[in-house]
Design a protein around this motif. Structure first.
Motif, PDB file in Angstrom:
ATOM      1  N   THR A  75       0.831  -1.206   0.000  1.00  6.85           N
ATOM      2  CA  THR A  75       0.000   0.000   0.000  1.00  6.85           C
ATOM      3  C   THR A  75       0.860   1.248   0.000  1.00  6.85           C
ATOM      4  O   THR A  75       0.599   2.207  -0.743  1.00  6.85           O
ATOM      5  CB  THR A  75      -0.922  -0.005   1.234  1.00  6.85           C
ATOM      6  N   GLU A  76       1.919   1.230   0.814  1.00  2.00           N
ATOM      7  CA  GLU A  76       2.806   2.393   0.868  1.00  2.00           C
ATOM      8  C   GLU A  76       3.499   2.608  -0.484  1.00  2.00           C
ATOM      9  O   GLU A  76       3.616   3.745  -0.959  1.00  2.00           O
ATOM     10  CB  GLU A  76       3.851   2.211   1.969  1.00  2.00           C
ATOM     11  N   LEU A  79       0.969   4.133  -2.846  1.00  2.00           N
ATOM     12  CA  LEU A  79       0.725   5.543  -2.530  1.00  2.00           C
ATOM     13  C   LEU A  79       1.865   6.432  -3.021  1.00  2.00           C
ATOM     14  O   LEU A  79       1.638   7.510  -3.573  1.00  2.00           O
ATOM     15  CB  LEU A  79       0.534   5.727  -1.022  1.00  2.00           C
ATOM     16  N   LEU A  80       3.106   5.967  -2.822  1.00  2.00           N
ATOM     17  CA  LEU A  80       4.253   6.742  -3.303  1.00  2.00           C
ATOM     18  C   LEU A  80       4.231   6.868  -4.825  1.00  2.00           C
ATOM     19  O   LEU A  80       4.530   7.939  -5.375  1.00  2.00           O
ATOM     20  CB  LEU A  80       5.561   6.105  -2.828  1.00  2.00           C
ATOM     21  N   ALA A  82       1.554   6.811  -6.717  1.00  2.00           N
ATOM     22  CA  ALA A  82       0.456   7.720  -7.063  1.00  2.00           C
ATOM     23  C   ALA A  82       0.861   9.168  -6.819  1.00  2.00           C
ATOM     24  O   ALA A  82       0.558  10.056  -7.633  1.00  2.00           O
ATOM     25  CB  ALA A  82      -0.794   7.362  -6.265  1.00  2.00           C
ATOM     26  N   GLU A  83       1.548   9.433  -5.705  1.00  2.00           N
ATOM     27  CA  GLU A  83       2.011  10.796  -5.428  1.00  2.00           C
ATOM     28  C   GLU A  83       3.022  11.268  -6.471  1.00  2.00           C
ATOM     29  O   GLU A  83       2.981  12.404  -6.930  1.00  2.00           O
ATOM     30  CB  GLU A  83       2.630  10.871  -4.027  1.00  2.00           C
TER      31      GLU A  83
END
Length: 95
Positions: A75-76, A79-80, A82-83
């Protein structure tokens, strides 16, 4: 004297030879130490059910922890990514 019928009455006693063979068979089974059908296994020879259940639950908990850590890391990472995509989309393309 009347001849005996080949069919025996249900109320007549069994022949002594049959009783003797049945007795010998029963004594032989007891002498060999065979447990009677349906008899309970003594507690000393049974595995500890609670201990096995506890070990199973410990392994299951360890597997869940590994899975949770793996999902958290994944998940992390997502998220990275996507950012980073969002940040890169903001920068104007230079040519």
């Amino acid at each position: 004297m009347a001849p005996q019928s080949p069919c025996r009455s249900l109320m007549s006693p069994p022949p002594p030879l049959l009783l003797l063979l049945l007795g010998v068979a029963l004594l032989g089974a007891q002498a060999r130490g065979e447990p009677a059908a349906g008899s309970a296994v003594p507690a000393q020879s049974r595995p500890c059910v609670d201990c096995h259940a506890f070990e199973f639950m410990q392994r299951a908990l360890q597997d869940l922890r590994k899975t949770a850590y793996s999902l958290d890391a994944r998940t992390e990472t997502l998220l990275l990514q996507a950012e980073r995509r969002a940040l890169c989309a903001c920068w104007p393309a230079t040519s």
